[in-house]
Design an enzyme around this catalytic site. Structure first.
Site, PDB file in Angstrom:
ATOM      1  N   ASN A   1       4.738  47.616 -52.326  1.00  0.00           N
ATOM      2  CA  ASN A   1       5.177  47.709 -50.673  1.00  0.00           C
ATOM      3  C   ASN A   1       4.341  46.601 -50.008  1.00  0.00           C
ATOM      4  OD1 ASN A   1       2.849  48.803 -51.099  1.00  0.00           O
ATOM      5  ND2 ASN A   1       2.992  50.604 -49.640  1.00  0.00           N
ATOM      6  N   TYR A   2       3.049  45.827 -50.340  1.00  0.00           N
ATOM      7  CA  TYR A   2       2.488  44.764 -49.724  1.00  0.00           C
ATOM      8  C   TYR A   2       2.146  43.861 -50.844  1.00  0.00           C
ATOM      9  CZ  TYR A   2       1.986  47.487 -45.244  1.00  0.00           C
ATOM     10  OH  TYR A   2       2.197  48.376 -44.143  1.00  0.00           O
TER      11      TYR A   2
ATOM     12  N   GLU B   1      -6.679  52.467 -55.170  1.00  0.00           N
ATOM     13  CA  GLU B   1      -6.417  52.878 -54.030  1.00  0.00           C
ATOM     14  C   GLU B   1      -4.904  53.540 -54.377  1.00  0.00           C
ATOM     15  OE1 GLU B   1      -7.574  53.612 -51.276  1.00  0.00           O
ATOM     16  OE2 GLU B   1      -9.255  52.358 -51.389  1.00  0.00           O
TER      17      GLU B   1
ATOM     18  N   CYS C   1       1.514  53.950 -48.106  1.00  0.00           N
ATOM     19  CA  CYS C   1       0.864  54.880 -48.797  1.00  0.00           C
ATOM     20  C   CYS C   1       0.144  55.855 -47.671  1.00  0.00           C
ATOM     21  CB  CYS C   1      -0.538  54.471 -49.747  1.00  0.00           C
ATOM     22  SG  CYS C   1      -1.333  53.187 -48.494  1.00  0.00           S
ATOM     23  N   THR C   2      -0.027  55.044 -46.454  1.00  0.00           N
ATOM     24  CA  THR C   2      -0.580  55.849 -45.317  1.00  0.00           C
ATOM     25  C   THR C   2       0.512  56.589 -44.377  1.00  0.00           C
ATOM     26  OG1 THR C   2      -0.487  53.571 -44.392  1.00  0.00           O
ATOM     27  CG2 THR C   2      -2.621  54.631 -45.076  1.00  0.00           C
TER      28      THR C   2
ATOM     29  N   ARG D   1      -4.026  51.821 -42.523  1.00  0.00           N
ATOM     30  CA  ARG D   1      -5.243  51.210 -43.257  1.00  0.00           C
ATOM     31  C   ARG D   1      -5.842  50.128 -42.228  1.00  0.00           C
ATOM     32  NH1 ARG D   1      -4.351  46.497 -46.596  1.00  0.00           N
ATOM     33  NH2 ARG D   1      -2.148  46.835 -46.404  1.00  0.00           N
TER      34      ARG D   1
HETATM   35  N1  LIG Z   1      -3.499  54.095 -51.475  1.00  0.00           N
HETATM   36  C1  LIG Z   1      -2.911  52.910 -51.320  1.00  0.00           C
HETATM   37  O1  LIG Z   1      -3.302  51.948 -50.859  1.00  0.00           O
HETATM   38  C2  LIG Z   1      -1.428  52.560 -51.710  1.00  0.00           C
HETATM   39  C3  LIG Z   1      -0.763  53.321 -52.689  1.00  0.00           C
HETATM   40  N2  LIG Z   1       0.491  53.394 -53.141  1.00  0.00           N
HETATM   41  C4  LIG Z   1       1.091  54.392 -53.895  1.00  0.00           C
HETATM   42  O2  LIG Z   1       1.735  53.492 -54.972  1.00  0.00           O
HETATM   43  C5  LIG Z   1       3.209  54.074 -55.424  1.00  0.00           C
HETATM   44  C6  LIG Z   1       4.108  53.063 -55.185  1.00  0.00           C
HETATM   45  O3  LIG Z   1       3.754  51.875 -55.395  1.00  0.00           O
HETATM   46  P1  LIG Z   1       4.257  51.301 -56.824  1.00  0.00           P
HETATM   47  O4  LIG Z   1       4.183  49.600 -56.829  1.00  0.00           O
HETATM   48  O5  LIG Z   1       5.715  51.866 -57.358  1.00  0.00           O
HETATM   49  O6  LIG Z   1       2.904  51.995 -57.870  1.00  0.00           O
HETATM   50  P2  LIG Z   1       2.926  51.691 -59.451  1.00  0.00           P
HETATM   51  O7  LIG Z   1       1.577  52.591 -59.798  1.00  0.00           O
HETATM   52  O8  LIG Z   1       3.998  51.948 -60.152  1.00  0.00           O
HETATM   53  O9  LIG Z   1       2.793  50.055 -59.533  1.00  0.00           O
HETATM   54  C7  LIG Z   1       1.496  49.360 -59.044  1.00  0.00           C
HETATM   55  C8  LIG Z   1       1.057  47.997 -59.803  1.00  0.00           C
HETATM   56  O10 LIG Z   1       0.876  48.500 -61.227  1.00  0.00           O
HETATM   57  C9  LIG Z   1       1.550  47.908 -62.150  1.00  0.00           C
HETATM   58  N3  LIG Z   1       1.530  48.604 -63.315  1.00  0.00           N
HETATM   59  C10 LIG Z   1       2.655  49.354 -63.841  1.00  0.00           C
HETATM   60  N4  LIG Z   1       2.458  49.936 -65.075  1.00  0.00           N
HETATM   61  C11 LIG Z   1       0.995  49.412 -65.172  1.00  0.00           C
HETATM   62  C12 LIG Z   1       0.134  49.676 -66.416  1.00  0.00           C
HETATM   63  N5  LIG Z   1       0.636  50.357 -67.502  1.00  0.00           N
HETATM   64  N6  LIG Z   1      -0.947  48.942 -66.418  1.00  0.00           N
HETATM   65  C13 LIG Z   1      -1.244  48.246 -65.439  1.00  0.00           C
HETATM   66  N7  LIG Z   1      -0.410  48.167 -64.188  1.00  0.00           N
HETATM   67  C14 LIG Z   1       0.726  48.517 -64.230  1.00  0.00           C
HETATM   68  C15 LIG Z   1       2.883  47.685 -61.475  1.00  0.00           C
HETATM   69  O11 LIG Z   1       3.780  46.570 -62.154  1.00  0.00           O
HETATM   70  P3  LIG Z   1       5.248  46.414 -62.372  1.00  0.00           P
HETATM   71  O12 LIG Z   1       5.716  46.415 -60.680  1.00  0.00           O
HETATM   72  O13 LIG Z   1       5.687  45.388 -63.020  1.00  0.00           O
HETATM   73  O14 LIG Z   1       5.562  47.897 -62.951  1.00  0.00           O
HETATM   74  C16 LIG Z   1       2.340  47.262 -60.143  1.00  0.00           C
HETATM   75  O15 LIG Z   1       2.038  45.821 -60.044  1.00  0.00           O
HETATM   76  C17 LIG Z   1       3.076  55.331 -54.386  1.00  0.00           C
HETATM   77  O16 LIG Z   1       2.294  56.530 -55.143  1.00  0.00           O
HETATM   78  C18 LIG Z   1       2.159  55.175 -53.247  1.00  0.00           C
HETATM   79  O17 LIG Z   1       1.537  56.062 -52.701  1.00  0.00           O
HETATM   80  C19 LIG Z   1       1.140  52.210 -52.820  1.00  0.00           C
HETATM   81  C20 LIG Z   1       0.615  51.427 -51.663  1.00  0.00           C
HETATM   82  C21 LIG Z   1      -0.692  51.578 -51.428  1.00  0.00           C
HETATM   83  O1  LIG Z   2      -0.279  50.135 -49.105  1.00  0.00           O
HETATM   84  C1  LIG Z   2      -0.044  50.781 -48.116  1.00  0.00           C
HETATM   85  O2  LIG Z   2       0.780  51.581 -48.037  1.00  0.00           O
HETATM   86  C2  LIG Z   2      -1.087  50.439 -47.179  1.00  0.00           C
HETATM   87  O3  LIG Z   2      -2.209  50.230 -47.741  1.00  0.00           O
HETATM   88  C3  LIG Z   2      -0.813  50.844 -45.912  1.00  0.00           C
HETATM   89  O4  LIG Z   2      -1.339  49.740 -45.024  1.00  0.00           O
HETATM   90  P1  LIG Z   2      -0.899  49.974 -43.346  1.00  0.00           P
HETATM   91  O5  LIG Z   2      -1.113  51.509 -42.991  1.00  0.00           O
HETATM   92  O6  LIG Z   2      -1.664  49.069 -42.887  1.00  0.00           O
HETATM   93  O7  LIG Z   2       0.472  50.108 -43.295  1.00  0.00           O
END
Ligand SMILES: NC(=O)C1=CN([C@@H]2O[C@H](COP(=O)(O)OP(=O)(O)OC[C@H]3O[C@@H](n4cnc5c(N)ncnc54)[C@H](OP(=O)(O)O)[C@@H]3O)[C@@H](O)[C@H]2O)C=CC1
Ligand SMILES: O=C(O)[C@H](O)COP(=O)(O)O
Length: 496
Positions: free
Chosen positions: A169-170, A264, A298-299, A451
């Protein structure tokens, strides 16, 4: 345009290359991974499927490059980061174009992400110069039983090779929020970008390449996380992992070695609304917090907990605003754009169906076309519905009516997540008490969770993460403490 002009080296044929040893390379696997445009649902780009041998080489180069980088003066490291930030901002248009095509980020938000990322890199350079330029001086006679015979000098030193894994997402901003602190602190960095978002990330990495960082200091290996993820995260050459994403982070934390982890992860950010709240302000924040980037933050506000006495009025106000949201293509800068993948859309639909079967009130008709889901407000959601607890990561927002503040706090704290939360009230004393009672890393008073600004501390409790991000915290996290103790033959006291 993506893959042209200064970015021409990144592309060969129709497959984007990976970055290692200061060069753009084709993988020896001969395989590529397709990136699907969420709007057209057709292949938009292709990236290399890197092999384990290529990962091994990247780790070797990262280790070697880090040794001389750690000997590069701090001001020089900062200078290069400022240069990269300027190049990134100069090329915001082609990078934003990739964000639009790969992750359906609305056009204006895509540009904002790149500019925000440039600012983050510059700020990190400045902050790094300040905080890494300072150490601590301790004397031994402050501890009982000691004379002043020992002078202790403390400074922050790099960890080594940092592995950065951001989510879709970012893909630019959450990559630079790991790259910049790692580099200013004297580490090298290996980036594994999300597959959806990989081409935006490769363009961003090219901006660092153009800035002239030493060979091997930054690398970017592409491929599906499910295929190369474990090999990367369990690699003995990695000295720290900074990950942002979903439950994958929990699995990584169980597999990784004895190295610092910055995680995170997901969230179920609650918005608690008291009777005295300014309901127009609340409604505006629910729209911004719940529906921007189609709820894929995520937020994002992921559950509204509103006092029954003001619930009808608030739901009416939010419903009116939801009706005004534009739905369609990211290129047209619509408010609601397709969610990132078909499986994500199917998951969201599952939550909606469950809520329907269990009797939630639908404020709008549920509508979906491919990955595009129209914004939906669900009223009268009860705790037995999945949407009360699970994060849709889409434009669907549940409202739970509560009869006491305690009920709201209880719901918030019963979640396995603890990222952020918010409370709306004109009574600041009550707000502080509620903030203290909420088991989340941050509580926003009278505003939606967020964030940014990027230098604020950002952390999740429980399943929402380990450690804290934000520029200063990330720099500190990517260093360790080194002390040197000067032992004197006799006590020495400064006389002034
Ligand atoms: N707290 C925070 O700051 C944030 C949390 N999120 C959370 O992330 C989720 C959505 O994002 P999403 O990108 O789908 O999350 P994922 O956990 O599916 O993927 C995140 C990253 O991990 C990689 N990945 C996948 N499998 C593995 C593995 N086995 N080992 C190491 N890396 C791996 C992915 O690569 P690939 O794309 O190639 O699978 C991607 O680069 C939601 O649950 C959301 O809440 C999202 C943004 C911010
Ligand atoms: O990954 C996310 O979803 C972000 O860390 C949220 O960032 P923002 O609150 O500044 O949009």
């Amino acid at each position: 345009m993506a893959g042209t002009g200064v970015f021409a080296d990144v592309l060969e044929g129709d497959v984007y290359k990976y970055y290692a040893d200061g060069e753009w390379k084709k993988s020896s696997s001969g395989k590529s991974v397709a990136i699907i445009n969420p709007m057209t649902r057709k292949t938009q780009y292709k990236v290399q499927a890197c092999t384990q041998e290529e990962v091994n080489k990247v780790m070797e180069s990262a280790k070697t490059a880090q040794k001389s980088w750690a000997k590069t003066p701090l001001w020089k490291r900062a200078e290069l980061l400022h240069k990269a930030a300027a190049i990134l901002k100069e090329h915001k248009a082609p990078i934003a174009e990739c964000l639009v095509k790969e992750i359906a980020k609305p056009a204006k938000d895509a540009v904002t992400e790149v500019v925000r990322s440039g600012d983050l890199v510059s700020y990190t350079a400045e902050e790094g110069v300040r905080i890494l330029g300072e150490g601590k001086f301790l004397v031994s006679d402050s501890f009982p039983g000691n004379q002043r015979t020992k002078y202790c000098l403390t400074s922050k030193i790099p960890l080594g090779v940092i592995l950065a894994i951001p989510p879709f997402n970012y893909p630019v901003n959450l990559a630079v929020s790991k790259i910049a602190p790692a580099l200013i602190a004297g580490n090298s960095l290996v980036l594994k970008p999300p597959t959806q978002g990989a081409v935006s990330a490769l363009h961003m990495v090219h901006c660092f390449h153009l800035a002239g960082f030493p060979k091997g200091l930054i690398s970017c290996v592409t491929g599906k996380g499910s295929e190369i993820g474990d090999f990367l995260t369990m690699h003995p050459g990695v000295n720290c992992i900074s990950f942002t994403g979903g439950d994958t982070g929990i699995a990584i934390s169980k597999k990784a070695g004895m190295i610092p982890l910055q995680m995170e992860l997901g969230g179920k950010d609650a918005c608690i609304v008291l009777e005295d709240a300014d309901l127009d302000l609340v409604a505006a924040n629910i729209i911004k917090g719940g529906f921007s980037y189609s709820g894929q933050r995520c937020t994002a506000v992921k559950v509204v907990l509103v006092m029954e006495s003001v619930a009808d009025l608030l739901v009416e106000k939010v419903k009116a605003k939801v009706g005004k949201l534009t739905v369609g293509a990211p290129e047209d800068d619509c408010d609601i754009t397709p969610v990132v993948s078909e499986s994500s859309a199917n998951f969201i639909e599952g939550l909606v169906k469950d809520a329907k079967e269990k009797g939630a009130t639908f404020c709008q008709e549920y509508k979906r076309d491919g990955n595009l889901i129209w914004p939906l407000l669900l009223d009268n959601v009860r705790p037995d519905m999945r949407i009360a607890w699970e994060e849709p990561f889409g434009p669907v927002l549940p409202v739970i009516r509560i009869n006491s503040v305690e009920e709201g706090i209880h719901h918030c704290n019963a979640s396995n997540f603890g990222l952020q939360g918010c409370v709306f009230t004109k009574d600041v004393n009550k707000a502080i008490l509620i903030s203290d009672a909420m088991e989340t890393g941050t509580v926003q008073i009278n505003s939606a969770p967020a964030r940014g600004p990027d230098h604020f501390p950002f952390q999740g409790l429980k399943d929402s993460g380990i450690g804290s991000q934000g520029v200063t915290n990330s720099i500190n996290m990517m260093t360790k403490i080194k002390t040197t103790v000067i032992n004197l033959p006799t006590p020495s006291y400064t006389m002034g």
